[in-house]
Write a protein that holds these residues in place. Sequence first.
Motif, PDB file in Angstrom:
ATOM      1  N   ASN A 145      15.425  -7.153 -12.188  1.00 42.89           N
ATOM      2  CA  ASN A 145      14.954  -7.182 -10.802  1.00 42.89           C
ATOM      3  C   ASN A 145      14.124  -5.966 -10.374  1.00 42.89           C
ATOM      4  N   VAL A 146      13.806  -5.111 -11.318  1.00 34.99           N
ATOM      5  CA  VAL A 146      13.083  -3.890 -10.960  1.00 34.99           C
ATOM      6  C   VAL A 146      11.573  -4.159 -10.861  1.00 34.99           C
ATOM      7  N   GLY A 147      11.151  -5.337 -11.359  1.00 33.74           N
ATOM      8  CA  GLY A 147       9.737  -5.701 -11.231  1.00 33.74           C
ATOM      9  C   GLY A 147       8.967  -5.778 -12.539  1.00 33.74           C
ATOM     10  N   LYS A 148       9.671  -5.905 -13.658  1.00 35.72           N
ATOM     11  CA  LYS A 148       9.018  -5.912 -14.974  1.00 35.72           C
ATOM     12  C   LYS A 148       8.026  -7.074 -15.108  1.00 35.72           C
ATOM     13  N   SER A 149       8.477  -8.290 -14.773  1.00 32.34           N
ATOM     14  CA  SER A 149       7.595  -9.458 -14.935  1.00 32.34           C
ATOM     15  C   SER A 149       6.417  -9.370 -13.970  1.00 32.34           C
ATOM     16  N   THR A 150       6.706  -8.944 -12.754  1.00 32.28           N
ATOM     17  CA  THR A 150       5.632  -8.788 -11.763  1.00 32.28           C
ATOM     18  C   THR A 150       4.577  -7.822 -12.294  1.00 32.28           C
ATOM     19  N   ASN A 206       8.473   1.882  -9.221  1.00 30.86           N
ATOM     20  CA  ASN A 206       8.028   0.632  -8.610  1.00 30.86           C
ATOM     21  C   ASN A 206       8.685   0.416  -7.246  1.00 30.86           C
ATOM     22  N   LYS A 207       8.125  -0.501  -6.481  1.00 32.97           N
ATOM     23  CA  LYS A 207       8.565  -0.780  -5.105  1.00 32.97           C
ATOM     24  C   LYS A 207       8.421   0.473  -4.242  1.00 32.97           C
ATOM     25  N   ASP A 245       3.197  -0.295  -6.454  1.00 33.95           N
ATOM     26  CA  ASP A 245       3.615  -1.594  -5.920  1.00 33.95           C
ATOM     27  C   ASP A 245       3.082  -2.598  -6.928  1.00 33.95           C
ATOM     28  N   ALA A 246       3.974  -3.096  -7.776  1.00 30.14           N
ATOM     29  CA  ALA A 246       3.537  -3.909  -8.922  1.00 30.14           C
ATOM     30  C   ALA A 246       2.919  -5.240  -8.498  1.00 30.14           C
ATOM     31  N   ARG A 247       3.060  -5.598  -7.224  1.00 31.65           N
ATOM     32  CA  ARG A 247       2.489  -6.875  -6.782  1.00 31.65           C
ATOM     33  C   ARG A 247       0.991  -6.780  -6.552  1.00 31.65           C
ATOM     34  N   ASP A 274       6.272   0.961  -2.240  1.00 31.53           N
ATOM     35  CA  ASP A 274       5.885   0.515  -0.895  1.00 31.53           C
ATOM     36  C   ASP A 274       7.097   0.423   0.047  1.00 31.53           C
ATOM     37  N   LEU A 275       8.295   0.298  -0.525  1.00 40.96           N
ATOM     38  CA  LEU A 275       9.500   0.179   0.297  1.00 40.96           C
ATOM     39  C   LEU A 275      10.223   1.521   0.469  1.00 40.96           C
TER      40      LEU A 275
HETATM   41  P1  G4P Z   1      12.227  -8.262 -13.353  1.00 41.80           P
HETATM   42  O1  G4P Z   1      11.215  -8.954 -14.212  1.00 41.80           O
HETATM   43  O2  G4P Z   1      12.326  -6.801 -13.660  1.00 41.80           O
HETATM   44  O3  G4P Z   1      13.570  -8.912 -13.363  1.00 41.80           O
HETATM   45  O4  G4P Z   1      11.713  -8.311 -11.820  1.00 41.80           O
HETATM   46  P2  G4P Z   1      10.641  -9.296 -11.143  1.00 41.80           P
HETATM   47  O5  G4P Z   1       9.271  -9.001 -11.644  1.00 41.80           O
HETATM   48  O6  G4P Z   1      11.132 -10.681 -11.241  1.00 41.80           O
HETATM   49  O7  G4P Z   1      10.699  -8.797  -9.615  1.00 41.80           O
HETATM   50  C1  G4P Z   1      11.859  -8.922  -8.830  1.00 41.80           C
HETATM   51  C2  G4P Z   1      11.471  -9.041  -7.354  1.00 41.80           C
HETATM   52  O8  G4P Z   1      10.886  -7.814  -6.924  1.00 41.80           O
HETATM   53  C3  G4P Z   1      10.441 -10.110  -7.054  1.00 41.80           C
HETATM   54  O9  G4P Z   1      10.745 -10.628  -5.763  1.00 41.80           O
HETATM   55  C4  G4P Z   1       9.144  -9.328  -6.948  1.00 41.80           C
HETATM   56  O10 G4P Z   1       8.177  -9.954  -6.145  1.00 41.80           O
HETATM   57  C5  G4P Z   1       9.626  -8.068  -6.297  1.00 41.80           C
HETATM   58  N1  G4P Z   1       8.748  -6.919  -6.589  1.00 41.80           N
HETATM   59  C6  G4P Z   1       8.309  -6.523  -7.802  1.00 41.80           C
HETATM   60  N2  G4P Z   1       7.579  -5.401  -7.694  1.00 41.80           N
HETATM   61  C7  G4P Z   1       7.552  -5.073  -6.378  1.00 41.80           C
HETATM   62  C8  G4P Z   1       6.962  -3.984  -5.634  1.00 41.80           C
HETATM   63  O11 G4P Z   1       6.332  -3.067  -6.167  1.00 41.80           O
HETATM   64  N3  G4P Z   1       7.182  -3.998  -4.297  1.00 41.80           N
HETATM   65  C9  G4P Z   1       7.912  -4.955  -3.677  1.00 41.80           C
HETATM   66  N4  G4P Z   1       8.062  -4.860  -2.352  1.00 41.80           N
HETATM   67  N5  G4P Z   1       8.474  -5.981  -4.347  1.00 41.80           N
HETATM   68  C10 G4P Z   1       8.304  -6.037  -5.676  1.00 41.80           C
HETATM   69  P3  G4P Z   1      11.164 -12.122  -5.569  1.00 41.80           P
HETATM   70  O12 G4P Z   1      10.475 -12.997  -6.534  1.00 41.80           O
HETATM   71  O13 G4P Z   1      11.060 -12.405  -4.123  1.00 41.80           O
HETATM   72  O14 G4P Z   1      12.618 -12.036  -6.005  1.00 41.80           O
HETATM   73  P4  G4P Z   1      13.851 -11.671  -5.106  1.00 41.80           P
HETATM   74  O15 G4P Z   1      13.373 -10.672  -4.091  1.00 41.80           O
HETATM   75  O16 G4P Z   1      14.242 -12.973  -4.517  1.00 41.80           O
HETATM   76  O17 G4P Z   1      14.840 -11.099  -6.051  1.00 41.80           O
END
Ligand code: G4P
Length: 281
Positions: A130-135, A58-59, A86-88, A61-62
């Motif tokens: 914070n790895v993006g599980k909920s997203t 995940n992520k 990119d889980a978003r 994109d970064l």
């Molecule tokens: P979690 O359940 O595993 O704890 O993680 P969660 O989904 O809360 O995601 C943590 C942060 O990572 C969120 O940012 C989310 O938007 C971001 N995120 C998730 N997947 C991706 C991805 O594939 N790419 C990018 N660029 N970001 C991703 P946030 O709400 O802004 O939190 P934070 O950045 O303030 O910690």
Amino acid sequence: MHFQWYPGHMTKAKRQMQEDIKLIDLVIELVDARIPLSSRNPDIDDLGRQKARLILMNKADLANEEQNQAWASYFQEKGFFVVKLDARTKAGMKTISNVIMDACKEKIERDRKRGIKNRPVRAMVVGIPNVGKSTFINTYAGKACAKTGNKPGVTKGKQWIRLNKNVELLDTPGILWPKFEDQRVGLFLALVGSIKDEILNIDELSIELITILRENYPGLLAQRYEVLEEQTPAEILGEIAKNRNCVKKGGDLDYSKAASLVIDEFRNGRLGKITLEFPVE
Ligand code: G4P
């Protein structure tokens, strides 16, 4: 979501995971593509050893695309199914559905031989905070998905999210504890923002980041901040402070402000697509 981990938390998380894993066919493990190993907890390999395994990088994109490829091959060679994500966004979701079916084809075949038809694959999402599980669960499952399983208040039990006719997902992800004991792992987790900034020394962290960038992405700091890379990381930070007008009231350079700036720009991708950790054979 940030966690303070204590041995008690880890024991509880592990016990919960052991119970949940009994119910599923497939472990969907999220890692951070910028630090694919440091964002894993290898204990999951033991916990999930009888199960089909999918790693979502995940992520992505970064992270650096060339390194994404290298890491995908690294995990595939170890027997994992892998998808970069990119889980978003919904873009990767169809691929994931297909890969899930592929990863579970032995189970599906076993069912077929026993005369069981159309029993959905059951999966759970795991990963460190914070790895993006909920997203991922929100994007993949969306709002339209009906929850199945026991009605709350009637029988206590697991809630399953029906993703499509083939797949059901446990609605609560399994939270893995990071391997903080390893200093390098702690550093990487801090850099990507998975450890509370309040407990970190931002100045030191930025020096580590500058060191890594200068070594692995030569020219990047020079281009972004108009600094000379042939000096010590502390001197580079000072030059960034100067060029970005980070000064205190008396006119002294504000190193901490420059440090935060560099770290923020790294975290939100403004420094470019950067992988911090590289696969070793
Ligand atoms: P979690 O359940 O595993 O704890 O993680 P969660 O989904 O809360 O995601 C943590 C942060 O990572 C969120 O940012 C989310 O938007 C971001 N995120 C998730 N997947 C991706 C991805 O594939 N790419 C990018 N660029 N970001 C991703 P946030 O709400 O802004 O939190 P934070 O950045 O303030 O910690």
